[in-house]
Design a protein around this motif. Structure first.
Motif, PDB file in Angstrom:
ATOM      1  N   THR A   1    -104.537  27.351   7.501  1.00 53.56           N
ATOM      2  CA  THR A   1    -105.105  27.935   6.290  1.00 53.56           C
ATOM      3  C   THR A   1    -105.960  26.926   5.525  1.00 53.56           C
ATOM      4  O   THR A   1    -107.012  27.264   4.993  1.00 53.56           O
ATOM      5  CB  THR A   1    -103.981  28.447   5.366  1.00 53.56           C
TER       6      THR A   1
ATOM      7  N   PRO B   1     -89.392  32.268   7.131  1.00 52.40           N
ATOM      8  CA  PRO B   1     -90.190  33.418   7.568  1.00 52.40           C
ATOM      9  C   PRO B   1     -91.673  33.243   7.238  1.00 52.40           C
ATOM     10  O   PRO B   1     -92.031  32.666   6.204  1.00 52.40           O
ATOM     11  CB  PRO B   1     -89.604  34.592   6.793  1.00 52.40           C
ATOM     12  N   LYS B   2     -92.532  33.754   8.101  1.00 55.28           N
ATOM     13  CA  LYS B   2     -93.981  33.656   7.888  1.00 55.28           C
ATOM     14  C   LYS B   2     -94.394  34.261   6.551  1.00 55.28           C
ATOM     15  O   LYS B   2     -95.291  33.746   5.880  1.00 55.28           O
ATOM     16  CB  LYS B   2     -94.724  34.347   9.033  1.00 55.28           C
ATOM     17  N   GLU B   3     -93.751  35.346   6.157  1.00 56.74           N
ATOM     18  CA  GLU B   3     -94.072  35.992   4.889  1.00 56.74           C
ATOM     19  C   GLU B   3     -93.799  35.065   3.704  1.00 56.74           C
ATOM     20  O   GLU B   3     -94.535  35.061   2.719  1.00 56.74           O
ATOM     21  CB  GLU B   3     -93.277  37.298   4.723  1.00 56.74           C
TER      22      GLU B   3
ATOM     23  N   ARG C   1     -93.303  25.068  11.633  1.00 57.27           N
ATOM     24  CA  ARG C   1     -94.015  26.326  11.361  1.00 57.27           C
ATOM     25  C   ARG C   1     -94.815  26.223  10.065  1.00 57.27           C
ATOM     26  O   ARG C   1     -95.976  26.636  10.003  1.00 57.27           O
ATOM     27  CB  ARG C   1     -93.039  27.494  11.279  1.00 57.27           C
ATOM     28  N   PHE C   2     -94.195  25.682   9.021  1.00 64.17           N
ATOM     29  CA  PHE C   2     -94.893  25.560   7.739  1.00 64.17           C
ATOM     30  C   PHE C   2     -96.148  24.708   7.895  1.00 64.17           C
ATOM     31  O   PHE C   2     -97.215  25.049   7.382  1.00 64.17           O
ATOM     32  CB  PHE C   2     -93.961  24.958   6.678  1.00 64.17           C
TER      33      PHE C   2
ATOM     34  N   GLN D   1     -97.946  24.140  10.639  1.00 64.00           N
ATOM     35  CA  GLN D   1     -98.949  24.829  11.449  1.00 64.00           C
ATOM     36  C   GLN D   1     -99.698  25.869  10.630  1.00 64.00           C
ATOM     37  O   GLN D   1    -100.934  25.956  10.685  1.00 64.00           O
ATOM     38  CB  GLN D   1     -98.282  25.485  12.663  1.00 64.00           C
ATOM     39  N   ILE D   2     -98.984  26.669   9.871  1.00 63.54           N
ATOM     40  CA  ILE D   2     -99.627  27.716   9.067  1.00 63.54           C
ATOM     41  C   ILE D   2    -100.450  27.096   7.936  1.00 63.54           C
ATOM     42  O   ILE D   2    -101.568  27.536   7.648  1.00 63.54           O
ATOM     43  CB  ILE D   2     -98.579  28.705   8.527  1.00 63.54           C
TER      44      ILE D   2
ATOM     45  N   ILE E   1     -93.849  31.736   3.836  1.00 62.78           N
ATOM     46  CA  ILE E   1     -94.877  30.685   3.872  1.00 62.78           C
ATOM     47  C   ILE E   1     -96.185  31.216   3.307  1.00 62.78           C
ATOM     48  O   ILE E   1     -96.856  30.539   2.527  1.00 62.78           O
ATOM     49  CB  ILE E   1     -95.055  30.156   5.307  1.00 62.78           C
ATOM     50  N   ALA E   2     -96.541  32.440   3.688  1.00 68.01           N
ATOM     51  CA  ALA E   2     -97.777  33.049   3.174  1.00 68.01           C
ATOM     52  C   ALA E   2     -97.729  33.149   1.655  1.00 68.01           C
ATOM     53  O   ALA E   2     -98.728  32.885   0.971  1.00 68.01           O
ATOM     54  CB  ALA E   2     -97.980  34.419   3.810  1.00 68.01           C
TER      55      ALA E   2
END
Length: 116
Positions: free
Chosen positions: A43, A7-9, A35-36, A38-39, A11-12
């Protein structure tokens, strides 16, 4: 087998509590959707990212189970595996699994268990 994405949360949170910008390099094994990566790169664009996908392994297992094996060849340090007469799908799948495991030992310092 991995089913889904991180989930994006999550990873954040990893990026908030980690000092990714000080590491310089990030290694993510068996990414899947990237996804990890890319984010993380969005960042911290200066970070050197290394990752891989498990699709070959997953596809090879699925092909074997479904009776429709996929075709693949070994290259580079594992090129010698092509010389073996692996005709049966289970033999080729086993060679692929061994190849994935051998990859962990391909780099790094020489030692008594690994010679060039």
């Amino acid at each position: 087998m991995f089913q889904g994405v991180v989930p994006k949360e999550c990873i954040a949170q990893i990026l908030r509590v980690s000092e990714v910008d000080k590491w310089g390099r990030v290694y993510n094994c068996c990414s899947g959707t990237f996804r990890f990566e890319q984010i993380t790169l969005a960042t911290f664009p200066g970070v050197e990212m290394h990752s891989n996908d498990v699709s070959l392994y997953s596809s090879a297992i699925a092909g074997y189970v479904l009776g429709k094996p996929i075709d693949y060849e070994f290259h580079g340090a594992l090129d010698f595996v092509n010389e073996f007469d692996f005709r049966e799908p289970d033999q080729r799948l086993a060679a692929l699994a061994v190849g994935f495991n051998l990859g962990r030992f391909a780099g790094g310092k020489a030692n008594a268990y690994k010679t060039s």
